[in-house]
Design an enzyme around this catalytic site. Structure first.
Site, PDB file in Angstrom:
ATOM      1  N   GLU A 135      -9.732  -0.578  -1.756  1.00 50.19           N
ATOM      2  CA  GLU A 135      -9.404   0.815  -1.402  1.00 50.19           C
ATOM      3  C   GLU A 135      -9.501   1.709  -2.637  1.00 50.19           C
ATOM      4  O   GLU A 135      -9.895   2.874  -2.546  1.00 50.19           O
ATOM      5  CB  GLU A 135      -8.010   0.871  -0.749  1.00 50.19           C
ATOM      6  CG  GLU A 135      -8.067   0.368   0.683  1.00 50.19           C
ATOM      7  CD  GLU A 135      -6.791  -0.282   1.190  1.00 50.19           C
ATOM      8  OE1 GLU A 135      -5.720  -0.055   0.626  1.00 50.19           O
ATOM      9  OE2 GLU A 135      -6.895  -1.034   2.183  1.00 50.19           O
ATOM     10  N   GLU A 190     -11.110 -10.625  -1.604  1.00 49.89           N
ATOM     11  CA  GLU A 190     -10.786  -9.819  -0.432  1.00 49.89           C
ATOM     12  C   GLU A 190     -12.054  -9.204   0.150  1.00 49.89           C
ATOM     13  O   GLU A 190     -12.474  -8.108  -0.270  1.00 49.89           O
ATOM     14  CB  GLU A 190      -9.821  -8.696  -0.820  1.00 49.89           C
ATOM     15  CG  GLU A 190      -8.479  -9.188  -1.284  1.00 49.89           C
ATOM     16  CD  GLU A 190      -7.395  -8.169  -0.943  1.00 49.89           C
ATOM     17  OE1 GLU A 190      -6.465  -8.528  -0.227  1.00 49.89           O
ATOM     18  OE2 GLU A 190      -7.515  -7.016  -1.378  1.00 49.89           O
ATOM     19  N   GLY A 246      -7.575  -5.209   6.974  1.00 49.01           N
ATOM     20  CA  GLY A 246      -7.040  -4.332   8.015  1.00 49.01           C
ATOM     21  C   GLY A 246      -7.811  -4.352   9.317  1.00 49.01           C
ATOM     22  O   GLY A 246      -7.623  -3.484  10.160  1.00 49.01           O
ATOM     23  N   LYS A 270       0.843  -1.210   0.000  1.00 51.23           N
ATOM     24  CA  LYS A 270       0.000   0.000   0.000  1.00 51.23           C
ATOM     25  C   LYS A 270       0.877   1.259   0.000  1.00 51.23           C
ATOM     26  O   LYS A 270       1.959   1.249  -0.568  1.00 51.23           O
ATOM     27  CB  LYS A 270      -0.981  -0.047   1.174  1.00 51.23           C
ATOM     28  CG  LYS A 270      -1.760  -1.374   1.199  1.00 51.23           C
ATOM     29  CD  LYS A 270      -2.926  -1.400   2.118  1.00 51.23           C
ATOM     30  CE  LYS A 270      -3.611  -2.753   2.016  1.00 51.23           C
ATOM     31  NZ  LYS A 270      -4.809  -2.845   2.829  1.00 51.23           N
TER      32      LYS A 270
HETATM   33  P1  PGA Z   1      -4.580  -6.659   5.257  1.00 54.56           P
HETATM   34  O1  PGA Z   1      -4.802  -6.079   3.790  1.00 54.56           O
HETATM   35  O2  PGA Z   1      -3.778  -7.935   5.137  1.00 54.56           O
HETATM   36  O3  PGA Z   1      -3.837  -5.580   5.992  1.00 54.56           O
HETATM   37  O4  PGA Z   1      -5.933  -6.929   5.835  1.00 54.56           O
HETATM   38  C1  PGA Z   1      -5.046  -6.927   2.699  1.00 54.56           C
HETATM   39  C2  PGA Z   1      -5.209  -6.124   1.442  1.00 54.56           C
HETATM   40  O5  PGA Z   1      -5.756  -5.016   1.495  1.00 54.56           O
HETATM   41  O6  PGA Z   1      -4.796  -6.556   0.355  1.00 54.56           O
END
Ligand code: PGA
Length: 246
Positions: A92, A162, A168, A6
């Site tokens: 996102e 996902e 997160g 990210k």
């Molecule tokens: P995370 O994110 O492992 O921090 O939950 C996964 C992602 O957004 O690909």
């Protein structure tokens, strides 16, 4: 196993993280490892990996046009020499930057046309989950991205399931949820290629940790993980890779 960094790590920090990952990755592990650093780190990470590395690189986003007046955007032509994969459709991007299914489709096609491999992320929000819309959302997102592509183009895609509520939050989906999503996505893939031959890899993403990875990787139809937060810590990421090596 893919690590999505990210918007984290300067080029210097990225060089250090990838160095630590290289030191801790189990040599000879039969797991494909893909790192998705920010655009500005790709060159540096590639340099640290060296010419013979088996670790693959990906970008987190792209624009669908090859060039033009799109201030602040990065095209697939610019990425083609830097990485093998491009992530498209991350939640996102969909939620915070208003990317529709149609935009995700255009980006995915641009990645294919530039000779790279798309990693398509799909997933339902908490509200959609609570309303029992898992299947409807996954089918809609995956169809928009894949239907109408040539079978060999579909075969070059990887899909990451996902669930938005798991990203997160520290609350990963259960292996049963993962398997259900994988079965739904495999059906759309079969529909897209016009035959029942699921040759597209499906990953799970959302709060994958060294503790949850092995169970999730045991889910039927799930063949890898897209890791966010835990991929920023070399030790955790390498333990997740080791869990997948099983
Ligand atoms: P995370 O994110 O492992 O921090 O939950 C996964 C992602 O957004 O690909």
């Amino acid at each position: 196993m893919a690590g999505n960094w990210k918007m984290n790590k300067t080029a210097a920090e990225a060089a250090q993280l990838v160095q630590e990952i290289l030191e801790q990755l189990h040599a000879g592990a039969k797991v494909e490892v893909l790192l998705l650093p920010p655009f500005t780190d790709l060159d540096k990470v590639r340099e640290v990996l060296g010419p013979n590395s088996t670790v693959l690189l990906g970008a987190q986003n792209c624009h669908w046009e090859p060039e033009g007046a799109f201030t602040g955007e990065i095209s697939t032509a610019m990425l083609a020499g830097l990485c093998e994969y491009v992530l498209v459709g991350h939640s996102e991007r969909r939620q915070l930057f208003g990317e529709s299914d149609q935009i995700v489709r255009r980006k995915l096609v641009a990645v294919l046309e530039a000779g790279m491999l798309p990693l398509l992320a799909v997933g339902e929000t908490q509200q959609e989950h609570d309303q029992g819309l898992l299947e409807a959302v996954l089918v809609r997102q995956a169809r928009a991205a894949l239907l109408g592509l040539r079978p060999e183009q579909v075969a070059r895609c990887t899909i990451a399931y996902e669930p938005v509520w798991a990203i997160g939050t520290g609350r990963a989906a259960s292996p049963t949820d993962g398997a259900r999503a994988a079965a739904i996505l495999a059906q759309v893939v079969a529909e897209a290629v016009g035959r029942d031959e699921p040759q597209v890899r499906i990953l799970y993403g959302g709060s994958v940790t060294p503790e949850t990875a092995a169970d999730l990787m045991g889910a039927r139809g799930i063949s890898g993980a897209l890791v966010g937060g835990a991929s920023l810590r070399a030790g955790d990421f390498c333990r997740i890779v080791a869990a997948a090596s099983g």
